[in-house]
Motif scaffolding. Sequence first.
Motif, mmCIF file in Angstrom:
data_model
loop_
_atom_site.group_PDB
_atom_site.id
_atom_site.type_symbol
_atom_site.label_atom_id
_atom_site.label_comp_id
_atom_site.label_asym_id
_atom_site.label_seq_id
_atom_site.Cartn_x
_atom_site.Cartn_y
_atom_site.Cartn_z
ATOM 1 N N VAL A 67 -9.534 -1.713 11.291
ATOM 2 C CA VAL A 67 -10.179 -2.574 10.306
ATOM 3 C C VAL A 67 -9.939 -2.018 8.905
ATOM 4 C CG1 VAL A 67 -12.391 -3.410 9.423
ATOM 5 C CG2 VAL A 67 -11.939 -3.436 11.877
ATOM 6 N N PHE A 68 -10.098 -0.705 8.757
ATOM 7 C CA PHE A 68 -9.891 -0.058 7.464
ATOM 8 C C PHE A 68 -8.447 -0.233 6.993
ATOM 9 C CE2 PHE A 68 -8.695 3.541 4.817
ATOM 10 C CZ PHE A 68 -9.742 3.591 3.895
ATOM 11 N N VAL A 69 -7.491 0.028 7.902
ATOM 12 C CA VAL A 69 -6.072 -0.050 7.543
ATOM 13 C C VAL A 69 -5.672 -1.474 7.168
ATOM 14 C CG1 VAL A 69 -3.716 0.124 8.463
ATOM 15 C CG2 VAL A 69 -5.358 1.963 8.865
ATOM 16 N N HIS A 70 -6.116 -2.441 7.959
ATOM 17 C CA HIS A 70 -5.677 -3.813 7.724
ATOM 18 C C HIS A 70 -6.315 -4.437 6.479
ATOM 19 C CE1 HIS A 70 -3.963 -3.606 11.772
ATOM 20 N NE2 HIS A 70 -3.231 -4.631 11.399
ATOM 21 N N ILE A 71 -7.518 -4.038 6.150
ATOM 22 C CA ILE A 71 -8.161 -4.597 4.959
ATOM 23 C C ILE A 71 -7.791 -3.789 3.711
ATOM 24 C CG2 ILE A 71 -10.360 -5.069 3.818
ATOM 25 C CD1 ILE A 71 -11.507 -5.797 6.537
ATOM 26 N N PHE A 72 -8.091 -2.483 3.749
ATOM 27 C CA PHE A 72 -7.850 -1.665 2.555
ATOM 28 C C PHE A 72 -6.369 -1.321 2.393
ATOM 29 C CE2 PHE A 72 -12.339 -0.990 3.540
ATOM 30 C CZ PHE A 72 -12.897 -1.314 2.316
ATOM 31 N N GLY A 73 -5.642 -1.229 3.501
ATOM 32 C CA GLY A 73 -4.201 -1.010 3.411
ATOM 33 C C GLY A 73 -3.505 -2.188 2.761
ATOM 34 N N THR A 74 -3.942 -3.395 3.124
ATOM 35 C CA THR A 74 -3.363 -4.594 2.508
ATOM 36 C C THR A 74 -3.681 -4.642 1.020
ATOM 37 O OG1 THR A 74 -3.602 -5.799 4.598
ATOM 38 C CG2 THR A 74 -3.248 -7.107 2.613
ATOM 39 N N ILE A 75 -4.911 -4.309 0.685
ATOM 40 C CA ILE A 75 -5.297 -4.279 -0.739
ATOM 41 C C ILE A 75 -4.449 -3.254 -1.492
ATOM 42 C CG2 ILE A 75 -7.168 -3.710 -2.352
ATOM 43 C CD1 ILE A 75 -9.119 -4.824 -0.245
ATOM 44 N N ALA A 76 -4.214 -2.094 -0.875
ATOM 45 C CA ALA A 76 -3.398 -1.059 -1.511
ATOM 46 C C ALA A 76 -1.983 -1.549 -1.766
ATOM 47 C CB ALA A 76 -3.376 0.193 -0.634
ATOM 48 N N ILE A 77 -1.414 -2.260 -0.796
ATOM 49 C CA ILE A 77 -0.065 -2.804 -0.970
ATOM 50 C C ILE A 77 -0.040 -3.820 -2.109
ATOM 51 C CG2 ILE A 77 1.712 -4.246 0.105
ATOM 52 C CD1 ILE A 77 1.028 -2.899 2.762
ATOM 53 N N ILE A 78 -1.030 -4.700 -2.140
ATOM 54 C CA ILE A 78 -1.088 -5.725 -3.180
ATOM 55 C C ILE A 78 -1.157 -5.085 -4.563
ATOM 56 C CG2 ILE A 78 -2.520 -7.576 -4.151
ATOM 57 C CD1 ILE A 78 -3.322 -8.258 -1.235
ATOM 58 N N VAL A 79 -2.053 -4.110 -4.711
ATOM 59 C CA VAL A 79 -2.222 -3.440 -6.006
ATOM 60 C C VAL A 79 -0.958 -2.678 -6.395
ATOM 61 C CG1 VAL A 79 -3.509 -1.651 -7.239
ATOM 62 C CG2 VAL A 79 -4.725 -3.289 -5.796
ATOM 63 N N ALA A 80 -0.390 -1.942 -5.443
ATOM 64 C CA ALA A 80 0.797 -1.136 -5.739
ATOM 65 C C ALA A 80 1.970 -1.999 -6.166
ATOM 66 C CB ALA A 80 1.168 -0.300 -4.515
ATOM 67 N N VAL A 81 2.181 -3.121 -5.492
ATOM 68 C CA VAL A 81 3.307 -3.998 -5.816
ATOM 69 C C VAL A 81 3.095 -4.674 -7.171
ATOM 70 C CG1 VAL A 81 4.501 -6.121 -5.159
ATOM 71 C CG2 VAL A 81 3.994 -4.385 -3.426
ATOM 72 N N LEU A 82 1.922 -5.240 -7.399
ATOM 73 C CA LEU A 82 1.682 -5.976 -8.643
ATOM 74 C C LEU A 82 1.608 -5.043 -9.856
ATOM 75 C CD1 LEU A 82 -0.951 -8.638 -7.494
ATOM 76 C CD2 LEU A 82 1.515 -8.931 -7.809
ATOM 77 N N ALA A 83 1.002 -3.862 -9.668
ATOM 78 C CA ALA A 83 0.855 -2.939 -10.801
ATOM 79 C C ALA A 83 2.140 -2.168 -11.088
ATOM 80 C CB ALA A 83 -0.283 -1.953 -10.517
ATOM 81 N N GLY A 84 2.944 -1.929 -10.063
ATOM 82 C CA GLY A 84 4.125 -1.096 -10.245
ATOM 83 C C GLY A 84 5.424 -1.850 -10.446
ATOM 84 N N ALA A 85 5.418 -3.154 -10.285
ATOM 85 C CA ALA A 85 6.656 -3.931 -10.399
ATOM 86 C C ALA A 85 7.234 -3.830 -11.812
ATOM 87 C CB ALA A 85 6.391 -5.387 -10.054
#
Length: 527
Positions: free
Chosen positions: A189-207
């Motif tokens: 549950v932690f990986v799928h929710i917070f991991g997805t959020i981490a990917i979203i933030v990393a991609v949008l902020a780092g692009a």
Amino acid sequence: MDNNEKGQPADYNEDEARLAGLGYKQNMKRQFSGLQNFGFTLTNASVLIGIVPLFGFGMATGGPIAAVWGWLLVAFFVMFIGLGMAEICSTFPTAGGLYFWTAKLGGPKWGPMFSWYEAWFNMLGQFAGCSGSVLAAAQFLNTLIAVWEPSYVPDGKKNFYIMAALMIIAGIVNTAGGRALKVSSLVSVFVHIFGTIAIIVAVLAGAPKLQSSKFVFTDFEDRTGYTTDSSASPVLVFLLGLLQSQWSMLGYDASAHMSEETERSYVNGPRGILLSIFASFAIGLGLALALTYGIQDYDATLASPFGAAPQIFLDCAGKKGGSVLIFLIVFAGWLCGVATVAANSRMLYAFARDGGLPFSPYWTVLNKRTQMPLRLVWLSVVIIIILALPSLGSTATLSAISGISIIGFTTSYAIPILLRITVGSSTFVQREFNLGSWSKPIGWVAVIWTGFIFVLFNLPQSWPVSNVNTFNFTPAAVGFLLVFTTLSWFLSARHWFKGPVSEIALQELDGTVPIGNEKEEILEESK
């Protein structure tokens, strides 16, 4: 109000009473909470291992509009399927899940035959879904190695061997018992929710740059050959691109399969189905948007030796950050394997308990330490690994397995819903979760959508079909299953398979029975 105040014995257990009313003893340990049930279900759906590995497929098959609008379209229709399943789950909370529902809703005339087909199609979906998820995890692990070791060349054999190793570890976790599964569920549950959020933030902020909203919401791409090498409509390409979204919204029947081990299963089972669909929709939409906005060079991303999504991770988060994101997908895929094996083994256990498998008495033996069907855990592991064998020689294996899983799952979802709104409508008793008068219209939408995608995902995924890498194996697998189930039914099973077999009468539950009208209803259902 406690049980004594209701006029029931102090040791009364509602879950055991309802299970007894459906004809079964409480053999497996009831040890999972509603949150843990939700964790199993969300993990089986696994948006991370659905959207991300097939993102390159989506880029070639419709492009951004398939990723974004296709996600919204699929989520809309999947919710109809989920609502229909949740209503039935509230009435029949058993490990057999859809197989048991089908038998009861079909009645004495249709129940045995339809439940035979149901069990095999659900098993196909379960096994293919797990095989595809863990194979995707293996591919991403191979990619991660290649990122850090340029001389390393990933190939189908390495993918298969890594996948087999991950599955064996998943089997070991299942063998460890309930505590290990509880931990893996909560971690998931932690990986799928917070991991997805981490990917979203990393991609949008780092692009380095973000694509325009016009591109994200309106751009259409066809790299399948359909619109260039044939007279096919772009609409067909868009529809074929729905495979990425539909594969990300499967497996929510795990909530039902784990119901005999879940507290207040008649409430938490339906809740797990619907919450997992809603959570998958929300985090999946954010993930699809972030990946599409984060594309730097469309052609280079699609042609990347690392794969489309890993290339986006590396472009937006750098080598180290991108590697962390890639590893998140590997971990999510492995967790999906753990949860799916748990659900698979419970489905097989219920089918074997009713005599549906060869050597059923052998498979139904529960491990004394864990009270779990560990023999079926390892049978599941072996079958899932075998299904990945085509990856040794074809790069199209993942998309083909995805199509097989979609058809297996959705067909098994639609069968009990169809029976619920037709032959079983007059006998079905609505429970805590019910749709009232909306049951039939919701059910018909779910059934029609399933029939549509059954045809759609059997079509070639690119054109022309010139070699093994462009061949869609889905029709072969589905056709084989149809022939097998039909021949086995008419030549043999119809003479001896009668569907779910009642282990006990309600009165045998240590003298504890529900009171009043509910007792009469449960007794009626158990006949």
